[in-house]
Design an enzyme around this catalytic site. Structure first.
Site, short mmCIF file in Angstrom:
data_model
loop_
_atom_site.label_atom_id
_atom_site.label_comp_id
_atom_site.label_asym_id
_atom_site.label_seq_id
_atom_site.Cartn_x
_atom_site.Cartn_y
_atom_site.Cartn_z
N GLU A 1 0.87 -1.19 0.00
CA GLU A 1 0.00 0.00 0.00
C GLU A 1 0.89 1.22 0.00
OE1 GLU A 1 -2.68 0.25 3.33
OE2 GLU A 1 -3.37 -1.81 3.12
N GLU B 1 -13.61 4.89 0.14
CA GLU B 1 -14.44 3.91 0.83
C GLU B 1 -15.12 4.59 2.02
OE1 GLU B 1 -12.63 -0.18 1.14
OE2 GLU B 1 -10.90 0.97 0.44
N LYS C 1 -15.13 3.20 5.82
CA LYS C 1 -13.93 2.93 6.62
C LYS C 1 -14.01 3.68 7.95
CE LYS C 1 -10.01 1.93 5.12
NZ LYS C 1 -8.63 2.00 4.62
N GLU D 1 -9.32 9.15 6.00
CA GLU D 1 -9.29 7.69 5.79
C GLU D 1 -10.30 7.22 4.74
OE1 GLU D 1 -6.96 5.90 6.91
OE2 GLU D 1 -7.66 3.85 6.65
#
Ligand SMILES: *[C@@H]1O[C@H](CO)[C@@H](O)[C@H](O)[C@H]1NC(C)=O
Ligand SMILES: *[C@@H]1O[C@H](CO)[C@@H](O)[C@H](O)[C@H]1NC(C)=O
Ligand SMILES: *[C@@H]1O[C@H](CO)[C@@H](O)[C@H](O)[C@H]1NC(C)=O
Ligand SMILES: *[C@@H]1O[C@H](CO)[C@@H](O)[C@H](O)[C@H]1NC(C)=O
Length: 477
Positions: free
Chosen positions: A264, A316, A319, A327
């Site tokens: 990542e 997303e 999250k 985030e």
């Protein structure tokens, strides 16, 4: 029986290996904690259009793997940390996992699973060691199960580690955290004996976000007025410095040549002042250019990481915001597959191409009724924003400056879209109203949701919990 199976399996692997496949060096993480999930076939089309040849998943759910079948895209599937215990304590559970979630896809025209990520950052400091001792037993069992399925040479086990597994002020002094030294030594020996790389997640953004002392330009790739001088070597960016700290740590336990994959790496675009479009573009493009130049780092000149998986493909909205509001905004694409900024992935494709045939809900929004008194709206806001994503409203977010009324409308709309534009979900005791005029202001986008009946993540959690339970039953049989 095993011998009889051997030839076809070998042939199959040969077929898979020779299948025409796109082969760029840059992959992406594809997470599924979205509030509005694009249907997996549309995501796979998006990957192909952008010539993304490698994808990293956080589980091995059937809808995504089925969509990847026949795509030629190389896949890293993930074993969630919660399953490590079950897999490590039962060879039978591990066999079931490999047959249900791996080998069934490794057929002609199947999904080209190359790696299994065993756990996700299982040594993270904040887990306080709860998964630490579960990783190696799970790997040993999974390796046995892969061998039984004649897949041990094709599918590699890896463990994506957070960069907090190692430390040092100077890269050349890098070492694993003292309490991890023994386990890392065993893990790396195991990886080495199976020809697996070390997978690490590196986040200069977090260094910058967490420390006001961190020199801004050192997080990027344009050179730094505050380079880190380490003996003969000078580091001009945090990524190289971090990478070489890992190289030194590996060297210290006797594996200085271990190949490294970046599991990542990326930069968010919203939810904090340093998380914005221009910074994300500068970081990701700088990173890609640096990796593609094959320059390597001072400790590994000419040897860049084997693969890089950008974090992330999409935003997303489900999250956890514990790390910060950013985030939910790591995507190079927004939740609906629209490119957020120009980015050249180095695959000879120019800029990013948007998702096609996105099944949007109808173009309508829920806003605060301008004719109503909104003094009593606090509870509605709280409810809407605890279910839907309102992270852009806060300081550093793209919708922070839209005013109190704007805030309310934004929250109402997020909730309404989350509820798939259900009429009653725009009621809010008569304070909400549906509009057909896009209320977006400047960079603050009021979203229209996606019509995907399978997007309820309550559903996926139940399935995951069910699967974990089934494995435990096996363990205790
Ligand atoms: C394994 O596969 C099963 C069946 O397809 C699926 O329900 C489950 O979610 C998968 N497990 C994981 C951890 O992804
Ligand atoms: C974007 O982020 C960068 C670095 O993180 C920062 O220097 C810059 O001021 C930010 N831009 C805006 C418009 O906030
Ligand atoms: C979602 O799509 C289905 C079929 O594709 C359709 O029947 C349904 O009306 C759509 N729902 C909404 C809210 O647009
Ligand atoms: C709402 O609007 C005000 C500015 O009018 C802003 O300061 C505040 O942070 C916004 N966000 C939320 C969630 O209330």
């Amino acid at each position: 029986m095993a011998a009889a199976l051997h030839f076809p399996v070998a042939l199959l692997l040969l077929l898979l290996a020779c299948a025409p496949s796109v082969e760029p060096a840059i992959g992406v993480n594809w997470g599924s904690l979205s509030t509005h999930r694009l249907p997996p076939p549309i995501v796979v089309d998006l990957l192909k259009q952008n010539r993304v040849g490698k994808v990293k998943l956080f589980d091995s759910g059937p809808d995504v793997l089925r969509a990847l079948m026949g795509s030629g895209i190389e896949v890293m599937v993930g074993v969630p940390n919660e399953l490590l215990g079950a897999l490590g304590s039962s060879p039978a559970a591990s066999d079931v996992f490999v047959s249900q979630n791996i080998s069934r896809y490794l057929v002609k025209g199947g999904a080209d699973i190359r790696y299994i990520a065993v756990g996700n950052e299982p040594f993270l400091t904040s887990y306080q060691g709860q998964f630490q001792s579960l990783v190696l037993p799970a790997m040993l069992n999974l390796q046995q199960s892969l061998a039984k399925a004649n897949l041990a040479g094709y599918v590699k086990l890896v463990v994506p580690c957070n960069a907090d597994a190692y430390q040092s002020s100077l890269p050349s002094q890098g070492s694993f955290r003292p309490e991890l030294t023994q386990i890392m030594t065993q893990l790396v020996a195991f990886l080495n004996s199976n020809g697996s790389p070390f997978v690490v997640n590196i986040y200069p953004f977090l260094s910058l976000y967490q420390s006001s002392e961190f020199p801004q330009d050192y997080a990027f790739f344009g050179g730094s007025a505050h380079p880190v001088v380490d003996g003969q070597n000078t580091y001009y960016n945090a990524f190289d410095g971090n990478f070489d700290t890992l190289v030194a740590a590996l060297n210290k336990i006797g594996y200085g040549q271990m190949p490294i994959v970046i599991g990542e790496v990326g930069w968010p675009t919203d939810g904090a002042t340093s998380a914005n479009l221009s910074a994300a573009r500068a970081f990701n493009q700088g990173l890609i250019n640096q990796v593609m130049s094959n320059k390597g780092t001072p400790l590994r000149p000419g040897v860049p990481p084997v693969d890089i998986y950008l974090f992330s493909l999409f935003d997303e909205g489900q999250k956890s915001v514990l790390p910060g509001n950013f985030e939910r905004h790591w995507g190079i694409f927004s939740f609906d597959g629209q490119a957020k900024y120009p980015l050249n992935l180095g695959s000879g494709n120019g800029g990013l191409k948007n998702a096609r045939n996105v099944p949007y809900l109808p173009p309508r929004w829920c806003i605060a009724d301008p004719s109503r008194n909104l003094d009593d709206v606090a509870n509605h806001l709280k409810l809407a924003c605890s279910a839907a994503d309102c992270t852009t409203l806060y300081y550093g977010g793209s919708c922070n400056a839209i005013g109190d009324k704007g805030n309310i409308s934004y929250a109402f709309n997020s909730y309404y879209q989350l509820q798939k534009q259900n009429y009653q979900s725009c009621d809010f005791d008569g304070l909400g109203m549906v509009t057909f005029l896009d209320p977006s202001v400047g960079d603050c986008r009021f979203l229209v949701g996606i019509n995907d009946s399978s997007s309820s993540c309550v559903g996926c959690r139940i399935v995951c919990a069910f699967w974990a339970m089934a494995l435990w039953v096996l363990v205790y049989l």
